[in-house]
Motif scaffolding. Structure first.
Motif, short mmCIF file in Angstrom:
data_model
loop_
_atom_site.label_atom_id
_atom_site.label_comp_id
_atom_site.label_asym_id
_atom_site.label_seq_id
_atom_site.Cartn_x
_atom_site.Cartn_y
_atom_site.Cartn_z
N LEU A 76 4.24 7.12 2.52
CA LEU A 76 5.79 7.04 2.29
C LEU A 76 6.44 6.14 3.19
O LEU A 76 7.35 5.58 2.71
N SER A 77 5.83 5.99 4.36
CA SER A 77 6.87 5.09 5.35
C SER A 77 6.90 3.85 4.81
O SER A 77 8.01 3.06 4.87
N SER A 78 5.74 3.17 4.44
CA SER A 78 5.72 1.80 4.10
C SER A 78 6.58 1.78 2.55
O SER A 78 7.42 0.65 2.57
N MET A 79 6.65 2.73 1.90
CA MET A 79 7.15 2.40 0.45
C MET A 79 8.76 2.61 0.67
O MET A 79 9.62 1.80 0.34
N LEU A 80 9.07 3.51 1.75
CA LEU A 80 10.70 3.47 2.27
C LEU A 80 11.13 2.27 2.78
O LEU A 80 12.24 1.83 2.22
N ALA A 81 10.40 1.69 3.58
CA ALA A 81 10.75 0.39 4.61
C ALA A 81 10.77 -0.72 3.36
O ALA A 81 11.56 -1.58 3.56
N GLU A 82 9.89 -0.88 2.36
CA GLU A 82 9.80 -1.99 1.73
C GLU A 82 10.59 -1.89 0.38
O GLU A 82 11.29 -2.71 -0.02
N ALA A 83 10.41 -0.87 -0.52
CA ALA A 83 11.18 -0.73 -1.66
C ALA A 83 12.46 -0.13 -1.68
O ALA A 83 13.13 -0.38 -2.64
N ARG A 84 12.75 0.35 -0.79
CA ARG A 84 14.04 0.99 -0.23
C ARG A 84 14.97 1.59 -1.39
O ARG A 84 15.79 1.27 -2.16
#
Length: 379
Positions: A76-84
């Protein structure tokens, strides 16, 4: 903002809608995520499904390929940071909902979480406090509120055509064999939060509270009749509401003939709903008191029609609200009322007494966990 104000804001936003589509991501790519993706793709008001995340690499890759999702993430963390994303659909097991929703809100993304939204009342109140006044927000998937039959019922009540609500029946009698509960996170207090009262009957319980409003007191029993689980496999309850109505509630996963049944007896009519996992207009039946046939029929027919209670009906309203800059339904207030009833059923069953809604605050052991200080099974 009240419901009327929310609807005015939504209509205003529809009239002058921003060109950018709502960016949506899905966390957790199991079976329920498939329903989310298909429902989002079918919306008349298009959205942009930008990403999906899952700790199982092959599963998330297959999901993205099947549903045309452009980017797959391992967490989830990488998705939130990159996909916004603007909105995250949480389709993960209940044990992770609190931490995951909190991470989304802190990253500025609103959240639509599958039921149950959290494992207990404290977690849900923490999420309520983490929301912003103008977003991001948290909403729970309680799609049965959004079918046209529910809208007809609440409209006829609001107009006074049905008279006072007197009695309700709310039965979720489903069947799950032992293999269903052999999945590691199911049937456990720490990961699922509860049994059929929490994970199955909660949809009918939510529609019950959406129709009848605040509840006051509950007296309940819970048992493990047939399944090897930590949680109950059935519960029974009597519920008193602030408006004077009373309800009989059954939640079961040991019932071979499966059915979801709600009945509302008013002064001037009985309104019944019989379905299983979702309803349409034909699943409702109205029986007027003699002498009120015409007024009841006119009030019922005046409501909307043709909208099933599937996920898509709620998703469409969530997207419209986010574009209007207002909190989407069903927000934390509505979810908390339903979750407090779930907690009240467990508290009454395990403490062997009637429980009032007002008791379920931070001083109650059932505020933290649905099994309180421990399940006391009445065999």
């Amino acid at each position: 903002m009240g419901e009327a104000g929310r609807q005015r804001a939504v209509r205003a936003a529809d009239a002058g809608r921003r060109q950018r589509m709502t960016r949506i991501a899905i966390a957790g790519t199991g079976n329920i995520a498939r329903i989310h993706a298909e429902s989002l793709r079918a919306l008349a008001d298009p959205v942009e499904l930008v990403a999906a995340a899952d700790i199982e690499p092959e599963r998330v890759r297959e999901f993205c390929a099947a549903h045309g999702v452009p980017r797959a993430y391992p967490d989830l963390s990488s998705m939130l940071a990159e996909a916004r994303p603007d909105l995250v659909h949480l389709c993960t097991p209940p044990g992770g909902h609190h931490a995951q929703a909190l991470e989304c809100l802190r990253a500025g993304a609103s959240v639509l979480v599958e039921k149950p939204p959290t494992r207990g009342l404290r977690e849900l109140e923490e999420l309520a406090a983490a929301q912003g006044a103008s977003g991001p927000w948290l909403a729970t998937v309680f799609q049965h509120r959004f079918g046209s039959g529910a809208a007809r019922l609440t409209g006829a009540m609001r107009d006074g055509a049905l008279g006072r609500p007197l009695l309700a029946i709310c039965h979720t009698t489903w069947f799950r064999d032992q293999s269903y509960f052999d999945v590691p996170w199911r049937g456990r207090w720490d990961t699922e939060g509860g049994g059929p009262t929490m994970g199955h009957g909660i949809h009918q319980l939510d529609l019950l509270t959406a129709v009848l409003g605040d509840w006051v007191e509950v007296s309940a029993h819970a048992r493990r009749q047939a399944r090897r689980t930590q949680t109950e496999d059935l519960s029974l309850a009597h519920v008193s509401f602030a408006n004077g109505a009373v309800a009989s509630v059954v939640n079961s996963v040991v019932s071979p003939r499966e059915e979801s049944y709600l009945r509302f007896d008013f002064e001037r009519a009985t309104v019944e709903l019989t379905h299983l996992y979702g309803y349409g207009d034909d699943d409702w039946r109205v029986t007027p008191v003699p002498g009120f046939e015409q007024s009841v029929a006119e009030a019922w027919e005046a409501g909307p029609s043709g909208r099933a209670s599937g996920h898509g009906a709620q998703f469409a309203e969530v997207v419209r609200c986010l574009r209007a800059g207002v909190a989407p339904p069903v927000g934390t207030d509505g979810a908390l009322r339903t979750m407090r009833l779930v907690a009240g059923v467990y508290a009454s069953a395990f403490e062997g007494r009637s429980v009032r809604c007002a008791e379920l605050g931070p001083d109650s052991p059932f505020y933290e966990r649905m099994d309180g200080s421990g399940a006391r099974w009445a065999w």
